[in-house]
Structure formats: structure tokens, C-alpha cells
Motif scaffolding. Structure first.
Motif, PDB file in Angstrom:
ATOM      1  N   VAL A  15       0.817  -1.216   0.000  1.00  0.00           N
ATOM      2  CA  VAL A  15       0.000   0.000   0.000  1.00  0.00           C
ATOM      3  C   VAL A  15       0.851   1.266   0.000  1.00  0.00           C
ATOM      4  O   VAL A  15       0.299   2.369  -0.105  1.00  0.00           O
ATOM      5  CB  VAL A  15      -0.955   0.043   1.214  1.00  0.00           C
ATOM      6  N   HIS A  16       2.169   1.133   0.083  1.00  0.00           N
ATOM      7  CA  HIS A  16       3.032   2.306   0.039  1.00  0.00           C
ATOM      8  C   HIS A  16       3.242   2.723  -1.415  1.00  0.00           C
ATOM      9  O   HIS A  16       4.162   2.285  -2.099  1.00  0.00           O
ATOM     10  CB  HIS A  16       4.355   2.029   0.741  1.00  0.00           C
ATOM     11  N   VAL A  17       2.349   3.586  -1.855  1.00  0.00           N
ATOM     12  CA  VAL A  17       2.362   4.130  -3.206  1.00  0.00           C
ATOM     13  C   VAL A  17       2.876   5.558  -3.133  1.00  0.00           C
ATOM     14  O   VAL A  17       2.467   6.324  -2.259  1.00  0.00           O
ATOM     15  CB  VAL A  17       0.950   4.091  -3.816  1.00  0.00           C
ATOM     16  N   VAL A  19      -5.276  -2.536   2.244  1.00  0.00           N
ATOM     17  CA  VAL A  19      -4.980  -3.916   2.630  1.00  0.00           C
ATOM     18  C   VAL A  19      -6.000  -4.883   2.036  1.00  0.00           C
ATOM     19  O   VAL A  19      -5.761  -6.091   2.022  1.00  0.00           O
ATOM     20  CB  VAL A  19      -4.946  -4.082   4.169  1.00  0.00           C
ATOM     21  N   PHE A  20      -7.122  -4.358   1.545  1.00  0.00           N
ATOM     22  CA  PHE A  20      -8.152  -5.190   0.926  1.00  0.00           C
ATOM     23  C   PHE A  20      -8.049  -5.075  -0.596  1.00  0.00           C
ATOM     24  O   PHE A  20      -7.921  -3.960  -1.123  1.00  0.00           O
ATOM     25  CB  PHE A  20      -9.548  -4.746   1.373  1.00  0.00           C
ATOM     26  N   ILE A  77     -11.356 -11.680   4.376  1.00  0.00           N
ATOM     27  CA  ILE A  77     -10.079 -11.154   4.875  1.00  0.00           C
ATOM     28  C   ILE A  77     -10.366 -10.359   6.148  1.00  0.00           C
ATOM     29  O   ILE A  77     -10.476  -9.122   6.115  1.00  0.00           O
ATOM     30  CB  ILE A  77      -9.388 -10.261   3.827  1.00  0.00           C
ATOM     31  N   PRO A  78     -10.482 -11.015   7.276  1.00  0.00           N
ATOM     32  CA  PRO A  78     -10.861 -10.315   8.519  1.00  0.00           C
ATOM     33  C   PRO A  78      -9.687  -9.549   9.135  1.00  0.00           C
ATOM     34  O   PRO A  78      -9.338  -9.732  10.300  1.00  0.00           O
ATOM     35  CB  PRO A  78     -11.325 -11.460   9.416  1.00  0.00           C
ATOM     36  N   ALA A  79      -9.072  -8.677   8.332  1.00  0.00           N
ATOM     37  CA  ALA A  79      -7.877  -7.962   8.790  1.00  0.00           C
ATOM     38  C   ALA A  79      -8.144  -7.116  10.022  1.00  0.00           C
ATOM     39  O   ALA A  79      -7.263  -6.950  10.876  1.00  0.00           O
ATOM     40  CB  ALA A  79      -7.346  -7.080   7.656  1.00  0.00           C
ATOM     41  N   PHE A  80      -9.354  -6.559  10.121  1.00  0.00           N
ATOM     42  CA  PHE A  80      -9.682  -5.684  11.244  1.00  0.00           C
ATOM     43  C   PHE A  80     -10.747  -6.284  12.141  1.00  0.00           C
ATOM     44  O   PHE A  80     -11.401  -5.573  12.916  1.00  0.00           O
ATOM     45  CB  PHE A  80     -10.140  -4.317  10.726  1.00  0.00           C
TER      46      PHE A  80
END
Length: 572
Positions: free
Chosen positions: A200-202, A317-318, A352-355
Motif C-alpha cells: 500500500v506504500h504508493v 490492505v483489501f 479477509i478479517p484484517a480488522f
């Protein structure tokens, strides 16, 4: 005759030793006596009245690279007892820089660290080119806190390769030039190098930030420079959670083995509602862990992200959101209206239960421009609550709120570390470094510069997860020693007089407040400190009861000059 004596203090020395009542004497910027000093005299005497006196806190992860150009105090870190900050993290920064690449560096900081472009254009005077010149410019006129600066990999690549840095690997001659520039920066006192491989580092122009194009050969030459000079460290940004990927392990292994220097990598947090999940990442890298090898960095605060749908950075992240990052504003608006996009994110939240579960119950409306958005913010309503009132699906509610306010609504997501069961194992684990304040970044989105006061409030006083001595050690000598700053982070004769006087019964981090003090007049968030009576930097009082008392005693630290005048015991 000493310059200063602080008497009747509960001295917590930063090394983990039991606290004791005593006095501390200071001459100039150096501690010269610790203990019972009844017969010593001083030009200035301060009665601590039984308050705790500790070393100043050392923040290992900030992004004050830009802000320090217009805010020498680096507010609000020193108010929270932070006396040394490490800048240049996550592979982005402002030096070295060619005239034609300034916009690229600022574009990287806009996209990766959420620093507004207008403020950098108005606030940075760009009076340097080399990294050494940058350090010298920072030192002019003093600073609030001391600065230890890392060389960010992206500016290094930009300087050598120009705009090609965004699209390709370096060739043999370019890699050699990077090595020479980095070696020169280390000779000038840099504390190492930082980089990122987070997806995600764009950066500038919506392309992957330039250091994501770096090859192992590029890193190898920087490691060789560190090994040769025998000092410095490396900061590496990896993804927050999930399995350790092959690329992550390969790069971390190379950095540790070929530099012979310590590496701190970001970040280790627990997956939501899985209080031991971080151990899976540590187990996968067990052979690389150690304070002389790889040291994971974690946070002691709830991991909150403030975002708007003009820049929904953390949602990258998604998979559904990743294409959004490179879209124009008009394209984003069309996408947010698309039912297929909305359904795709609903599917992401399931798969994707990242949170964690029930994410919409932790998604607040923080601010906005429209009367509707500001009304929800004043009531501190969540998306779940608004969706219920509107009889609407939460994802539809989320998009409609943003669209109604022309993508100007700011949302506050409490993403991770919101349950103490998730966080206590992290703050207690002796393999982890406490940090991730991100001071100076995401100015209009968050302010975690008060991580130190939160640590002492929540994990020392409220829960007892850490003793006072251990909590202070984790904020002082532990990060100081990692970066080779062994003359700070401890109260001992011969060490620098960076000190914090605080009440352990009342120390706390206050709620976020909005101030409009950016160069453009724009807003940012700050957090007040409570319970800190004084912050001393290099022997001079900088803050008293939350107020700056004048002066800028901080300085740019040089990695070749950070040892005690008199040898002291190392931390256990």
C-alpha cells in the motif's frame, strides 16, 4: 557549583533497576551526579516533591522530516516527555535531493505519510542537497527534541536514478553511487537506512514508492557500508499481519546477515480477536530474532486510522480498494457509486478479517464539511449506528456519507489493539520494541505522538501489565541502545540530561484536539499530555506543565558521537 539539581525525586533510571529516592545533578547538558547529594550546591534547584524522574523517552518511529522545517519543537512529542526522535522511517524522507526531484519526494510523503503538499511547498525551503547538508540545516537554531536521522532508501534512489527510480532496478554504476552516497551520509552521522516493501506504500504519481523497486544487490551494497563502518541500524516496513512471505524473509535475512547490524521491522500486532496470532509471525522468523539481529516493532496504543475516501490509504490492505489508490477523484466517485464495488468490499470483510468482525461498530465519523457529516461527528456516531437509523447496509451508508460530503468526511477506524487481551502480550514481550507513533505523519488524520504517556497510563498504572521500571525501560534505554545512543535513555553520571518529571498517578494521553497551525492554515490533530510536570532536553527545561517555556535545546545527534562521557552499566 552545579547548573541544576533536581532533589527528592523517585528516580527510575531507565535500565530496569528498582526505583529509589534521590537527587540528580546536571552540569551543562550532562548528568554529573545521582544519589544523595545534600552537600552539593547548584545555581538552580528544583524540588521534585516525590514525583518520578526518568530519562527522556526515545521515539523510534517518527516522520518529522517535513514538519521540523516549520515546527522546530516537533509538537506535540516533547510535551509527552519525548526527548529524542528517530526520523527518516519507512523509506521516505527529504534528503538527499536534487532540485528536479523535490516534487517526487513531496509526492512520496503525501501518499505514504499523509503530509499535505501545500504545507510542504510553503514550509520547506530546500536549502540542502546532500544528507550531510540536511543534518547541518536541521541543527541551525536548535530543536525541541534531539533528532537521530535515518537515510531513507527512496530519496537515495531518486537522487541517483531520477524519475527512472519509479520504474526499474538500479544498474551496476547506479548501485555503486548509492553505496558511496550512503557511506558519506553515515560518515556525516546518519543512524542507518530505512525502506519499505508494503504494497500500500504508493508514492509520487500513484506508482509504487521507489524503494519497492530496489533489488537485493542494492540492499547488499548498503549493508556492506554499514558493516564496514561498524555502526548504524536498518528499519524495514513489512505488512502488519498474516503469514511471512518469501520476499519478506529473503530481504530480512539479507539485511541481518550482510550488515551485521540490528534491524527493526514493522510491524507486529495481533490480528483482531486473536491475542496470540502475532506469535505465528515471530515463530516463522525465530532464527533471525534478537536485539543484535531483527527486532520487531509494535505499538502500545489502539491502532486507529483516520481516512477519507479521497485518500482511503489503509483500506488498501483489501483487494477491492487497491485500484482506488491510483484513480482520479472523479474515477473514485464513480467507483463508490457502483454496487459491484460495494459488494466486493463486503466480500473482502468476510474473506479477509484484517480488522476483525463487526468493523462498522468501530468506524466513527470524525469530521466533515457538510452539516450532516459534522452533526454525526459531534454525536460521535459509528457507521453501524447511522446505517441502523437509515435502515441501510453499512457499506452503502459508508459510501453515501462520503459522496454526500464530496469525499471530505473524515472517518476514524479503530482497527487493531482495541482489546487489552490483544495488546498485553505485545507490550510484555521482551523481543519487541515499543514504537510506531508516526509523529509528524497523517497530520489531519491522527496523532499518536502520546504513545509514551498512554503506555504509562494504560499498561503500567491501569492494568499493571508492566512495572513502572519496566515500562520506563521500554521507552528509554531499550530504543536508545538499539540505535546506538547509549549516552541517553538512562539516568547515570556521564549521560546526557534528557529527563522527564511526572506523576505516575495522573500521567495520561489526552483526547485528540484540532489545531489550525500548518503553513497553509490547515488543520492537524494534536494530543495534550497530562501528569507531566517538566521535560528537560540536554539539561534545559523545555516544557513545564504542558507549556513550552522557551528555548530549543535539542540537537541533531551524530551516530559517531553518542557514547557516555563516563562508562555506565549496560541495560540487562
Amino acid at each position: 557549583m552545579h547548573d541544576l539539581i533536581i532533589r527528592n525525586a523517585r528516580i527510575v533510571d531507565g535500565l530496569g533497576n528498582p526505583e529509589f529516592m534521590g537527587d540528580v545533578a546536571v552540569d551543562g547538558d550532562t548528568i554529573v551526579g545521582v544519589g544523595k547529594l545534600a552537600d552539593d550546591q547548584a545555581r538552580q534547584t528544583l524540588d521534585a516533591g516525590g514525583l518520578v524522574l526518568s530519562p527522556g523517552f526515545v521515539d523510534p518511529h517518527t516522520h518529522y522530516d517535513a514538519q521540523v522545517a516549520w515546527d522546530k519543537l516537533m509538537t506535540c512529542s516533547p510535551e509527552h516527555g519525548v526527548t529524542t526522535v528517530v526520523i527518516g522511517n519507512c523509506g521516505v524522507g527529504v534528503a538527499p535531493v536534487r532540485d528536479d526531484m523535490r516534487e517526487f519526494l513531496m509526492g512520496d510523503l503525501v501518499n505514504v505519510e499523509g503530509i499535505p503538499l501545500d504545507d510542504m511547498q510553503q514550509g520547506i525551503d530546500w536549502t540542502w542537497e546532500s544528507f550531510g547538508e540536511y543534518l547541518n540545516e536541521l541543527d541551525k537554531g536548535g530543536l525541541g527534541a534531539n533528532i537521530a536521522a535515518l537515510v531513507a532508501m527512496t530519496p537515495l534512489r531518486h537522487y541517483v536514478m531520477g524519475s527512472d527510480s519509479l520504474d526499474r532496478a538500479g544498474n551496476v554504476s547506479e548501485i555503486a553511487q548509492m553505496g558511496e552516497l550512503f557511506s558519506d551520509a553515515m560518515e556525516q552521522g546518519a543512524f542507518g537506512v530505512s525502506t519499505t516493501i508494503i504494497g500500500v506504500h504508493v508514492g509520487y504519481g500513484g506508482k509504487p514508492v521507489a524503494c519497492r523497486n530496489a533489488t537485493l544487490d542494492e540492499y547488499r551494497v548498503l549493508c556492506q557500508a554499514l558493516k564496514k563502518i561498524g555502526r548504524g541500524s536498518i528499519e524495514l516496513a513489512l505488512k502488519l499481519t498474516g503469514d511471512v512471505g518469501e520476499q519478506e524473509r529473503e530481504l530480512l535475512t539479507l539485511l541481518v546477515n550482510e550488515s551485521d547490524r540490528p534491524v527493526t521491522w514493522l510491524a507486529v500486532v495481533n490480528q483482531a480477536e486473536r491475542p496470540d496470532s502475532y506469535l505465528e509471525r515471530l515463530d516463522a522468523l525465530e532464527d533471525l530474532l534478537g536485539w543484535d539481529k531483527a527486532v520487531p516493532q509494535t505499538t502500545c496504543r489502539p491502532l486507529r486510522f483516520q481516512l477519507d475516501l479521497a485518500n482511503p490509504y489503509i483500506l488498501g490492505v483489501f483487494p477491492t480498494w487497491q485500484p482506488i489508490m491510483q484513480m482520479s477523484r472523479e474515477e473514485k466517485i464513480r467507483c463508490y457509486r457502483d454496487p459491484e464495488f460495494r459488494q466486493s468490499f463486503r466480500d473482502d470483510l468476510v474473506n479477509i478479517p484484517a480488522f476483525g468482525s463487526n468493523v462498522w461498530k468501530r468506524f466513527y465519523v470524525l469530521d466533515g464539511v457538510s452539516d450532516q457529516a459534522r452533526g454525526f461527528a459531534e454525536k460521535k456516531l459509528t457507521i453501524a449506528e447511522i446505517a441502523r437509523d437509515w435502515d441501510m447496509d453499512p457499506m452503502d451508508c459508508f459510501c453515501e456519507l462520503a459522496l454526500e460530503d464530496e469525499l471530505r468526511t473524515t472517518f476514524d477506524l479503530i482497527a487493531l489493539n482495541y482489546d487489552e487481551n490483544d495488546t498485553i502480550p505485545l507490550v510484555q514481550d521482551k523481543r519487541l520494541m515499543i514504537g510506531l507513533s508516526d509523529g509528524g505523519a497523517h497530520l489531519n488524520m491522527l496523532c499518536d505522538a502520546g504513545y509514551s504517556t498512554h503506555m504509562l497510563e494504560r499498561w503500567v498504572r491501569d492494568t499493571g501489565a508492566l512495572s513502572l521500571e519496566e515500562g520506563v525501560r521500554k521507552l528509554t534505554s531499550e530504543p536508545a541502545d538499539f540505535f546506538g545512543i547509549s549516552n541517553r535513555g538512562r539516568i547515570a553520571a556521564g549521560c546526557k540530561a534528557d529527563l522527564v518529571l511526572f506523576n505516575p498517578d495522573t500521567i495520561a494521553c489526552g483526547d485528540k484536539q484540532v489545531v489550525n497551525d500548518l503553513p497553509s492554515g490547515g488543520k492537524r490533530f494534536v494530543t495534550p499530555a497530562m501528569g507531566i510536570h517538566a521535560t528537560f532536553v540536554n539539561g534545559e527545561m523545555l516544557y513545564k506543565n504542558g507549556e513550552h517555556v522557551g528555548g530549543l535545546p535539542g540537537k541533531v545527534l551524530r551516530s559517531y558521537d553518542c557514547h557516555p562521557v563516563i562508562a555506565t552499566d549496560a541495560a540487562a
